[in-house]
Design an enzyme around this catalytic site. Structure first.
Site, PDB file in Angstrom:
ATOM      1  N   ASP A  62      40.909  55.075  27.317  1.00 53.38           N
ATOM      2  CA  ASP A  62      41.794  55.622  26.299  1.00 53.38           C
ATOM      3  C   ASP A  62      42.270  56.979  26.855  1.00 53.38           C
ATOM      4  OD1 ASP A  62      42.980  56.202  23.759  1.00 53.38           O
ATOM      5  OD2 ASP A  62      41.212  57.429  23.289  1.00 53.38           O
ATOM      6  N   LEU A  63      43.351  57.505  26.321  1.00 52.07           N
ATOM      7  CA  LEU A  63      43.868  58.790  26.835  1.00 52.07           C
ATOM      8  C   LEU A  63      43.443  59.968  25.944  1.00 52.07           C
ATOM      9  CD1 LEU A  63      45.721  60.439  28.727  1.00 52.07           C
ATOM     10  CD2 LEU A  63      47.641  59.745  27.290  1.00 52.07           C
ATOM     11  N   ASP A  64      43.949  59.950  24.712  1.00 50.38           N
ATOM     12  CA  ASP A  64      43.699  61.083  23.808  1.00 50.38           C
ATOM     13  C   ASP A  64      42.230  61.142  23.418  1.00 50.38           C
ATOM     14  OD1 ASP A  64      46.439  61.678  23.762  1.00 50.38           O
ATOM     15  OD2 ASP A  64      46.808  60.252  22.157  1.00 50.38           O
ATOM     16  N   GLU A  85      36.236  55.218  25.148  1.00 50.34           N
ATOM     17  CA  GLU A  85      36.961  55.523  23.900  1.00 50.34           C
ATOM     18  C   GLU A  85      36.288  56.618  23.087  1.00 50.34           C
ATOM     19  OE1 GLU A  85      39.252  55.209  21.743  1.00 50.34           O
ATOM     20  OE2 GLU A  85      40.556  53.640  22.530  1.00 50.34           O
ATOM     21  N   ASP A  86      37.096  57.411  22.376  1.00 51.79           N
ATOM     22  CA  ASP A  86      36.534  58.434  21.487  1.00 51.79           C
ATOM     23  C   ASP A  86      36.703  58.069  20.016  1.00 51.79           C
ATOM     24  OD1 ASP A  86      39.371  58.811  21.613  1.00 51.79           O
ATOM     25  OD2 ASP A  86      39.068  60.716  20.562  1.00 51.79           O
ATOM     26  N   SER A  89      46.239  53.227  26.044  1.00 50.28           N
ATOM     27  CA  SER A  89      46.463  54.196  24.967  1.00 50.28           C
ATOM     28  C   SER A  89      47.599  53.721  24.086  1.00 50.28           C
ATOM     29  CB  SER A  89      46.844  55.555  25.572  1.00 50.28           C
ATOM     30  OG  SER A  89      47.334  56.420  24.567  1.00 50.28           O
ATOM     31  N   ALA A  90      47.466  53.986  22.791  1.00 51.10           N
ATOM     32  CA  ALA A  90      48.540  53.635  21.858  1.00 51.10           C
ATOM     33  C   ALA A  90      49.714  54.593  21.993  1.00 51.10           C
ATOM     34  CB  ALA A  90      48.003  53.679  20.425  1.00 51.10           C
ATOM     35  N   LYS A 132      45.076  48.991  18.124  1.00 55.72           N
ATOM     36  CA  LYS A 132      43.622  49.064  17.982  1.00 55.72           C
ATOM     37  C   LYS A 132      43.306  49.061  16.481  1.00 55.72           C
ATOM     38  CE  LYS A 132      43.511  51.989  22.096  1.00 55.72           C
ATOM     39  NZ  LYS A 132      43.269  53.320  22.670  1.00 55.72           N
ATOM     40  N   THR A 159      44.437  65.786  23.091  1.00 63.88           N
ATOM     41  CA  THR A 159      45.743  65.999  22.461  1.00 63.88           C
ATOM     42  C   THR A 159      45.669  65.836  20.945  1.00 63.88           C
ATOM     43  OG1 THR A 159      46.148  63.762  23.179  1.00 63.88           O
ATOM     44  CG2 THR A 159      47.326  65.477  24.358  1.00 63.88           C
ATOM     45  N   LYS A 196      43.122  58.914  14.792  1.00 63.85           N
ATOM     46  CA  LYS A 196      42.823  58.769  16.222  1.00 63.85           C
ATOM     47  C   LYS A 196      42.889  57.306  16.638  1.00 63.85           C
ATOM     48  CE  LYS A 196      40.134  62.943  16.916  1.00 63.85           C
ATOM     49  NZ  LYS A 196      38.830  63.531  17.257  1.00 63.85           N
TER      50      LYS A 196
END
Ligand code: G6P
Ligand code: MG
Length: 216
Positions: free
Chosen positions: A8-10, A170-171, A115-116, A146, A16, A44
């Site tokens: 995942d990115l964020d 993932e966070d 990432s979404a 997701k 972010t 998120k």
């Protein structure tokens, strides 16, 4: 033996969420809805339009806007968000990310971004890590967000590996649920909210041994 990593990115590569929060909070306030940090947790991992719908639901305003007006609201939020992203630099990578990616590359393990965020390529470029990823799933090609596993399955496909041969990072709860539904090993990156169902939980990527992960 695992063969690839899906990130995942964020909240995993960079933080972010704080910029999403500033931009959504201002947009929501303009239409008379107040959001707080706790509510922001629910956003998120959720797509831009789904985030807007959740905010409108909070304010009982789902039916107050046409779909064109909703598009305009989401676009206004994004313009503000992208302005806030201009200041991103490689210093905004979360601790251990660069080392982890370099070690993965050294070991020949391919990496993907699931990432979404439609801003993912822009963010990766600002962070100077675009070349560290072999695949960036385009969220515009997905039929479901997701916690549906689609984005993770597509990432594994892009890496030419089976989802069960991938480790996902993932966070957000929606992301952990998606990773598990895809059949991957799930690493939860703890950011203050409890994560259920992850196979392991760390605070930062430096807490992980790549060799141990690959052996899962
Ligand atoms: C990530 C974030 C979400 C965000 C989504 C869409 O998943 O965690 O908070 O809503 O991306 O981002 P975008 O940049 O396309 O608005
Ligand atoms: Mg995230």
């Amino acid at each position: 033996m695992k063969k690839g990593f899906v990130f995942d990115l964020d909240g995993v590569i960079t933080d972010t969420a704080k910029y999403h929060y500033i931009a959504w909070k201002e947009l929501a306030a303009e239409i008379g809805i107040e959001i707080d940090l706790k509510f922001n947790e629910q956003l998120k991992g959720i797509s831009r339009m789904d985030s807007l719908e959740r905010i409108l639901t909070l304010g009982n305003k789902n039916d107050a806007y046409s779909s064109e007006e909703k598009d305009a609201l989401a676009s206004k939020k994004n313009t503000h968000y992208v302005q806030l992203l201009q200041s991103l630099t490689p210093d905004d990578l979360l601790p251990g990310v660069k080392t982890f990616l370099e070690e993965a590359k050294h070991k020949g393990i391919p990496c993907a971004i699931a990432s979404a965020s439609k801003n993912a390529p822009f963010i990766l470029d600002k962070l100077g890590v675009m070349q560290d990823f072999d695949v960036i799933v385009d969220p515009a090609t997905l039929s479901k967000g997701k916690p549906d596993p689609e984005i993770f399955i597509q990432a594994a496909k892009g890496l030419n590996i089976k989802p069960s041969d991938a480790v996902g990072f993932e966070d957000a709860q929606a992301g952990i649920d998606g990773i598990k539904a895809a059949g991957m090993y799930a690493v939860g990156v703890y950011s203050g909210e409890e994560l259920h169902g992850a196979d392991t939980i760390v605070e930062k990527l430096t807490d992980l041994s790549i060799d141990e992960l690959l052996a899962k």
